[in-house]
Design an enzyme around this catalytic site. Structure first.
Site, short mmCIF file in Angstrom:
data_model
loop_
_atom_site.label_atom_id
_atom_site.label_comp_id
_atom_site.label_asym_id
_atom_site.label_seq_id
_atom_site.Cartn_x
_atom_site.Cartn_y
_atom_site.Cartn_z
CE1 TYR A 137 -3.04 3.04 0.41
CE2 TYR A 137 -3.57 2.31 2.63
CZ TYR A 137 -3.76 3.19 1.58
OH TYR A 137 -4.66 4.21 1.71
CE LYS A 165 -6.03 2.00 -1.70
NZ LYS A 165 -6.60 2.33 -0.39
CB SER A 208 -13.17 6.29 0.41
OG SER A 208 -12.76 7.47 -0.25
#
Length: 293
Positions: A137, A165, A208
């Site tokens: 990440y 990511k 999100s």
């Protein structure tokens, strides 16, 4: 390569009560919304959007358990286990692996200026202890950690590190990564740059706003992949209008308030975050109506 893990993932939101405890029913509703309404391919559990770094170890485990129990095998699940305490990261990684999560992810160690060797060994130790697949990440804007192409190669030489990511605005590095590592998974982490990432050949995205805007995000991603860049940009303009408004009102409180408008018990953000400012309620309702959120 873990081709089956490609696609669009929602960064799972977590509802809290006024005492900062997890609201299980609400969390189950948020998972169901991601699966049934937004039609996402997967969920990224206990990332920034889940207010992960405000929770203790027991709460993080509770989120992993509830999300897996609700989603079962209907979608893919990636467990973000990164923590400044390596022992905690390993404990969480082992727990998520036992629950049957498809892969682990871990934010680069942050706050202290760690060397690359220290960061690399952190990942290798989590992998060694869990024997699970790992997705790096990378979010330099929040961690201050920039990973070079040579350093990515050193990480990717570990066969258990299957991808990244990528939450960074450096599209030159993204292009270099895509060319150098065609067999590794690259997920875009910036919802507002999905078109650019899709054109760059990412395998999917984690965001999100997909909790409320997943359908439009998929249409954007697929249009860009199919070469219809004009249509993809048109959709991205809409998405970025949404994002601009949401950010102005406060990201996590507003996403929760938007889901609450649909009858989902999203509770409150966890302190020190403030709850949604009711002054913005009319603007939020107008946004939902205008963009069919």
């Amino acid at each position: 390569m873990s081709n089956h893990l490609k696609g669009l993932y929602g960064a799972l939101l977590v509802p809290f009560d006024e005492y900062g405890q997890i609201k299980e029913d609400g969390l189950r509703q948020i998972v169901r919304n991601a699966v049934d309404v937004q039609k996402l391919d997967g969920l990224y559990v206990n990332g920034s959007s889940g207010e992960n770094f405000l929770m203790n170890t027991a709460q993080k485990k509770e989120v992993f358990r509830i999300a897996k129990d609700e989603a079962q095998d209907q979608i893919h699940l990636i467990a973000q286990v990164g923590a400044l305490d390596l022992n905690e990261a390993i404990e969480l990684g082992q727990y998520a692996t036992e629950l049957g999560y498809d892969a682990l992810s871990a934010v680069t160690p942050f706050y202290y200026p760690f060397t690359f060797e220290e960061i690399r060994d952190y990942y290798f130790k989590i992998i060694e202890a869990t024997n699970n697949k790992m997705i790096i990440y990378s979010i330099p804007g929040l961690t201050g950690v920039n990973i070079s192409i040579q350093q990515f190669k050193e990480l990717f030489d570990n066969p258990n590190i299957i991808g990244v990511k990528y939450t960074a605005p450096d599209f030159y590095l993204l292009e270099r990564l895509r060319k150098a590592f065609p067999d590794k998974l690259i997920f875009s982490g910036f919802d507002e740059m999905l078109v650019q990432a899709a054109i760059s050949g990412v395998d999917g995205a984690i965001g999100s706003t997909y909790n409320i805007n997943g359908i439009r995000a998929r249409a954007t991603f697929e249009a860009a992949q199919n070469g219809d860049v004009q249509h993809a940009y048109q959709l991205q303009h809409e998405t970025n209008d949404i994002i601009e408004t949401v950010l102005n009102m406060g990201l996590y409180p507003t996403l929760k308030a938007a889901l609450a408008e649909k009858g989902i018990d999203t509770g409150l953000p966890k302190a020190p975050f403030h709850p949604f400012n009711e002054v913005y309620r009319p603007e939020l309702k107008a946004l939902i109506k205008q963009y069919h959120l």
